[in-house]
Scaffold this active site. Structure first.
Site, PDB file in Angstrom:
ATOM      1  N   ASP A 198       0.583  -1.271   0.237  1.00  0.00           N
ATOM      2  CA  ASP A 198       0.297  -0.412   0.324  1.00  0.00           C
ATOM      3  C   ASP A 198       0.935   0.954   0.234  1.00  0.00           C
ATOM      4  OD1 ASP A 198      -3.052   0.919   0.165  1.00  0.00           O
ATOM      5  OD2 ASP A 198      -1.106   2.818   1.370  1.00  0.00           O
ATOM      6  N   ASN A 209      -2.337  12.981  -4.994  1.00  0.00           N
ATOM      7  CA  ASN A 209      -3.571  13.301  -6.455  1.00  0.00           C
ATOM      8  C   ASN A 209      -4.475  14.412  -5.855  1.00  0.00           C
ATOM      9  OD1 ASN A 209      -3.536  10.836  -8.143  1.00  0.00           O
ATOM     10  ND2 ASN A 209      -4.733  10.447  -6.222  1.00  0.00           N
ATOM     11  N   HIS A 212      -5.412  14.278 -10.891  1.00  0.00           N
ATOM     12  CA  HIS A 212      -5.127  12.117 -11.073  1.00  0.00           C
ATOM     13  C   HIS A 212      -4.821  11.730 -12.130  1.00  0.00           C
ATOM     14  CE1 HIS A 212      -8.303  11.145  -7.721  1.00  0.00           C
ATOM     15  NE2 HIS A 212      -9.128  12.386  -8.502  1.00  0.00           N
ATOM     16  N   ASP A 215      -1.717   8.915 -11.804  1.00  0.00           N
ATOM     17  CA  ASP A 215      -2.304   7.545 -12.568  1.00  0.00           C
ATOM     18  C   ASP A 215      -0.627   7.622 -12.871  1.00  0.00           C
ATOM     19  OD1 ASP A 215      -4.833   7.330 -11.572  1.00  0.00           O
ATOM     20  OD2 ASP A 215      -5.161   8.161 -13.879  1.00  0.00           O
ATOM     21  N   ASP A 256      -4.001   2.586  -4.870  1.00  0.00           N
ATOM     22  CA  ASP A 256      -3.162   2.749  -4.937  1.00  0.00           C
ATOM     23  C   ASP A 256      -2.172   1.030  -3.563  1.00  0.00           C
ATOM     24  OD1 ASP A 256      -3.880   3.442  -2.094  1.00  0.00           O
ATOM     25  OD2 ASP A 256      -2.807   4.849  -2.068  1.00  0.00           O
TER      26      ASP A 256
END
Length: 418
Positions: free
Chosen positions: A291, A299, A304, A308, A334
Site C-alpha cells: 500500500d 492526487n 489524478h 495515474d 494504490d
C-alpha cells in the site's frame, strides 16, 4: 449362292442402320433419300426438304455443306435442328461425300446429343453464375491444386484483401503470404484435405504492405467422379477486427487497464495455481500486500492524471524487482499484491520487500516535479500463515497495517501477536 445386288445391299444397310441417315445432294443440299429412323427423328412426311430448312441456323448449313464438299467428309459437326412442329434438338452430324449416278452425294448421319448438350449448357450457366457470385463477393476466394498446393484461381476480393494484383498472387506459393506462426497450422490442414473435406481454420496472413491480418478460411475439397480429391476450394474472411475485439475483451477481463498488470481475478487464478503446486511439492510461497503511503496527497496536489502516471511507473519498478515466475498485480487504487511462488523461507520474501522499498525510494520525475514514494508492505507465508488464498490475503493485509502503524515505508511479516 446368288450374288446380292450392290444397290439393294446399300439400301438395306441404310434402312437397317442404327442411326438416322440422309442422302443429300452435295451442291444444293436437297435431301434425296432417308431411312426410317431419320424420318421418325426429324418428323418428316414423304416430302424431302432441303437440308438448309432443317438447320436452326441456315448459315451453319452452308458451312456444313462447304466443309463436306471441300474435304470429302465431316467427322463431327454440332448443330441444332428445327423439327416439324417447331421443336429444336441438338445433334452431332457426320458426312461422307460419294459419287452416285454421276453426281456428288453426301451420306449424312445424326446422333442425338440434345440431353447431353442441355446438361452441358446448364452446367456452364451454373458455373457462370458461380463465377459472377465469386467475382462480386466480399469474401476472398482461392482454388488450390490438392496435390501440389499450387494456387489455381483467385477472385478480386482476395486480391484486394492481400493488396496483390491477380497475376502476382497466382505466381506466389501460399507460404509467401502465410505468417510464420501459422505455417504449421497450414501444413497440418493440408494433411487433412483428403480425410476431412469441409472444415474451418484461422490463419495469419501478410499483406503486400507488410501488415498482418487474421483470416478465417472455410475449406472444401472437390473430388472427381472416382472420389479422388483434385482441388481445394477456400473462402477467406477477414476477422482481424473481430479477433482484436476478442483480445481486447480478454485483456479487460484479466488485466488492469492503467498499469497492464494482472488484475484481481487473474491474480487469484495464479494464487490458486501456486497453492496447488505447493500441495504437490511442499515448497513455500509468499504473498506481499503493498500500500502506497499518503498517495492521496499526490492526487490532491498534482491531479489524478499525475497520480495515474505515477502508478504506472510504480508498477514498472515493482515488476523489475521480481522473477519472471512471480506475479505483480494491481488490486485497485494504490494497492498492489505480489505472489512469490517457491520461496525457501521468510528471508527470501523480506529480501524482495527490501528491494521494492529501495526501488520506490528513488525519486520519480513527472514533468517539472519530483516525487518520492513511500510504501508499507505486509508479508504472509504459506504454510506458516495459512494455506488458502483467503487466509493468506487477510494475513498479508493485517501485516501491511502492522508495517504502516510501525512507521510506514517498511515491511512487516504477519504476526498474530499484533
Amino acid at each position: 449362292m446368288a450374288e446380292h445386288d450392290p444397290h439393294s445391299l446399300i439400301a438395306d444397310m441404310a434402312r437397317l442402320a442404327p442411326l438416322p441417315i440422309l442422302a443429300v445432294e452435295a451442291e444444293s443440299g436437297q435431301i434425296l433419300a432417308m431411312n426410317q429412323l431419320a424420318r421418325d427423328m426429324l418428323g418428316l412426311s414423304s416430302d424431302k426438304p432441303s437440308l438448309r430448312e432443317l438447320f436452326d441456323n441456315p448459315s451453319l448449313a452452308r458451312q456444313f455443306l462447304l466443309i463436306a464438299r471441300n474435304n470429302g467428309f465431316v467427322r463431327q459437326f454440332e448443330t441444332r435442328l428445327r423439327l416439324t412442329g417447331g421443336q429444336r434438338v441438338w445433334v452431332l452430324m457426320a458426312a461422307r461425300l460419294v459419287e452416285q449416278d454421276e453426281r456428288n452425294t453426301l451420306i449424312v448421319s445424326f446422333t442425338d446429343i440434345h440431353e447431353r448438350r442441355i446438361n452441358e449448357e446448364a452446367l456452364r450457366e451454373s458455373e457462370m453464375r458461380h463465377r459472377r457470385v465469386l467475382e462480386t463477393a466480399n469474401e476472398g476466394y482461392a482454388l488450390f491444386d490438392s496435390g501440389t498446393g499450387e494456387l489455381l484461381d483467385v477472385n478480386p476480393a482476395l486480391c484486394e484483401l492481400l493488396c496483390y494484383p491477380r497475376d502476382a498472387l497466382l505466381q506466389m506459393a501460399p507460404e509467401e503470404v502465410v505468417t510464420e506462426d501459422s505455417l504449421a497450422n497450414l501444413q497440418e490442414q493440408r494433411v487433412r484435405w483428403n480425410g476431412s473435406p469441409h472444415h474451418k481454420i484461422e490463419l495469419g496472413l501478410r499483406r503486400a504492405t507488410g501488415e498482418r491480418i487474421t483470416v478465417e478460411v472455410s475449406v472444401a475439397a472437390l473430388s472427381d467422379q472416382d472420389g479422388r480429391v483434385t482441388s481445394v476450394f477456400a473462402l477467406v474472411s477477414d476477422i482481424t477486427a473481430r479477433k482484436l475485439n476478442e483480445e481486447r475483451v480478454l485483456y479487460l477481463a484479466f488485466y488492469d487497464t492503467l498499469t497492464a498488470l494482472p488484475n484481481r481475478f487473474l491474480f487469484g487464478e495464479h494464487m490458486e495455481q501456486a497453492l496447488r503446486q505447493h500441495a504437490r511439492n511442499g515448497k513455500g510461497l509468499a504473498l506481499l500486500f503493498i500500500d502506497l503511503d499518503d498517495f492521496k496527497l499526490v492526487n490532491d496536489r498534482w491531479g489524478h492524471d499525475a497520480g495515474d502516471t505515477l502508478l504506472k511507473e510504480v508498477a514498472q519498478r515493482l515488476v523489475a524487482c521480481v522473477r519472471a515466475s512471480d506475479t505483480v498485480s494491481r488490486q485497485g487504487g494504490d494497492e498492489f499484491m505480489v505472489l512469490l511462488p517457491e520461496v525457501s523461507d521468510e528471508a527470501d520474501a523480506i529480501q524482495v520487500a527490501d528491494k521494492m522499498l529501495a526501488a520506490l525510494a528513488e525519486p520519480f520525475r513527472l514533468e517539472a516535479a519530483e516525487f518520492t514514494v513511500r510504501a508499507s508492505i505486509g508479508i504472509a507465508l504459506c504454510p506458516e500463515h495459512g494455506n488458502t488464498a483467503a487466509l493468506l490475503r487477510r494475513h498479508a493485509d493485517i501485516a501491511m497495517y502492522q508495517a504502516k502503524f510501525g512507521g510506514k515505508h517498511r515491511h512487516a511479516v504477519y504476526s498474530d501477536e499484533g
